[in-house]
Design a protein around this motif. Structure first.
Motif, mmCIF file in Angstrom:
data_model
loop_
_atom_site.group_PDB
_atom_site.id
_atom_site.type_symbol
_atom_site.label_atom_id
_atom_site.label_comp_id
_atom_site.label_asym_id
_atom_site.label_seq_id
_atom_site.Cartn_x
_atom_site.Cartn_y
_atom_site.Cartn_z
ATOM 1 N N GLU A 1 0.833 -1.209 0.000
ATOM 2 C CA GLU A 1 0.000 0.000 0.000
ATOM 3 C C GLU A 1 0.868 1.260 0.000
ATOM 4 O O GLU A 1 0.530 2.266 -0.627
ATOM 5 N N SER A 2 2.015 1.207 0.699
ATOM 6 C CA SER A 2 2.851 2.394 0.852
ATOM 7 C C SER A 2 3.527 2.803 -0.447
ATOM 8 O O SER A 2 4.004 3.924 -0.578
ATOM 9 N N GLN B 1 -2.004 -2.262 -3.614
ATOM 10 C CA GLN B 1 -3.244 -2.538 -2.891
ATOM 11 C C GLN B 1 -2.945 -3.165 -1.538
ATOM 12 O O GLN B 1 -2.018 -3.958 -1.397
ATOM 13 N N PHE B 2 -3.728 -2.788 -0.538
ATOM 14 C CA PHE B 2 -3.614 -3.411 0.779
ATOM 15 C C PHE B 2 -4.509 -4.641 0.777
ATOM 16 O O PHE B 2 -5.730 -4.546 0.750
ATOM 17 N N ALA B 3 -3.904 -5.813 0.774
ATOM 18 C CA ALA B 3 -4.642 -7.063 0.586
ATOM 19 C C ALA B 3 -5.399 -7.462 1.843
ATOM 20 O O ALA B 3 -5.049 -7.081 2.960
ATOM 21 N N LYS B 4 -6.444 -8.269 1.640
ATOM 22 C CA LYS B 4 -7.225 -8.817 2.753
ATOM 23 C C LYS B 4 -6.329 -9.646 3.667
ATOM 24 O O LYS B 4 -6.501 -9.643 4.891
ATOM 25 N N PRO C 1 4.960 2.191 7.337
ATOM 26 C CA PRO C 1 5.322 3.273 6.404
ATOM 27 C C PRO C 1 4.346 4.442 6.545
ATOM 28 O O PRO C 1 3.203 4.279 6.973
ATOM 29 N N ILE C 2 4.787 5.624 6.135
ATOM 30 C CA ILE C 2 3.980 6.833 6.294
ATOM 31 C C ILE C 2 2.659 6.748 5.526
ATOM 32 O O ILE C 2 1.604 7.132 6.029
ATOM 33 N N GLU C 3 2.694 6.226 4.301
ATOM 34 C CA GLU C 3 1.503 6.223 3.456
ATOM 35 C C GLU C 3 0.558 5.050 3.721
ATOM 36 O O GLU C 3 -0.468 4.927 3.050
#
Length: 226
Positions: free
Chosen positions: A123-124, A128-131, A158-160
């Protein structure tokens, strides 16, 4: 379960002033420096137990991350917030297996000290931030809650990684979590930081060092390091 594991010792040789200088040099006056001052204002009694707060470190730079949690742990140890000099660190990401009995054994081995959970996510970097990542973070939080009175947990993101942060907070229920992140500074303060970095790495502070720091722009320590 974790992708990397290690252990280290807390540096107990640093004074409050030295720790604050380290924090300020990391451009973290608003959060880490403020927390160091708070820790020293109300040191824990020698026979006290439990951890009233845990921590979340937000930075994209690995060197900064290490300096942040090492500085924090030095302040905590000096004020009886953690009793043991030894601490452990583990690395997890969205693809890691869920923490298991081996991870629980790690928590048990860190009684009276701390575990640093360094979490990375696609994600950072715009992914995509996965399930699966949600499940990993939820399980990590479950262990942190189970051992919160015996082991201090310092999460690193991470910051993001805003979605990962949201999942983390929602799974920690009513646990107090203090977030430590780099200040956003102007060009003048950025130039001061670059001079300190140049001195640390024995680099000449000539005019070629500062072209990135244009008037009116804002920077974090991670951006300046990169």
């Amino acid at each position: 379960s974790y992708t990397e594991y290690g252990e280290s010792m807390i540096d107990t040789s640093l004074s409050k002033d030295e720790l604050i200088k380290k924090s300020n040099n990391l451009l973290m006056e608003d959060t880490l420096t403020a927390e160091i001052n708070r820790i020293y204002e109300v040191p824990a009694a020698k026979n006290s137990s439990g951890h009233p707060v845990h921590y979340l470190v937000r930075t994209d730079n690995r060197d900064n991350r290490k300096s942040i949690y090492k500085t924090l742990l030095s302040a905590l140890y000096s004020n009886n917030r953690v009793k043991s000099k030894r601490y452990c660190f583990v690395d997890y990401d969205d693809r890691s297996n869920l923490p298991d009995g081996e991870y629980e054994a790690l928590y048990r081995s860190c009684e009276n000290s701390a575990i640093i959970v360094r979490y990375s996510t696609e994600e950072s970097s715009g992914g995509q931030f996965a399930k699966s990542g949600e499940n990993v973070i939820a399980a990590l939080c479950e262990f942190a809650l189970r051992y919160r009175n015996k082991v201090l947990t310092v999460f690193c993101l991470p910051i993001e990684a805003e979605k990962a942060r949201s999942v983390l907070l929602s799974n920690l229920n009513n646990t107090s979590l203090i977030e430590l992140r780099e200040d956003v500074v102007n060009s003048e303060r950025a130039n001061e930081y670059l001079k300190i970095m140049a001195k640390n790495y024995k680099i000449r502070t000539d005019k070629n060092l500062f072209p990135v720091c244009k008037e009116g722009q804002l920077f974090t320590a991670t951006e300046l390091r990169d």
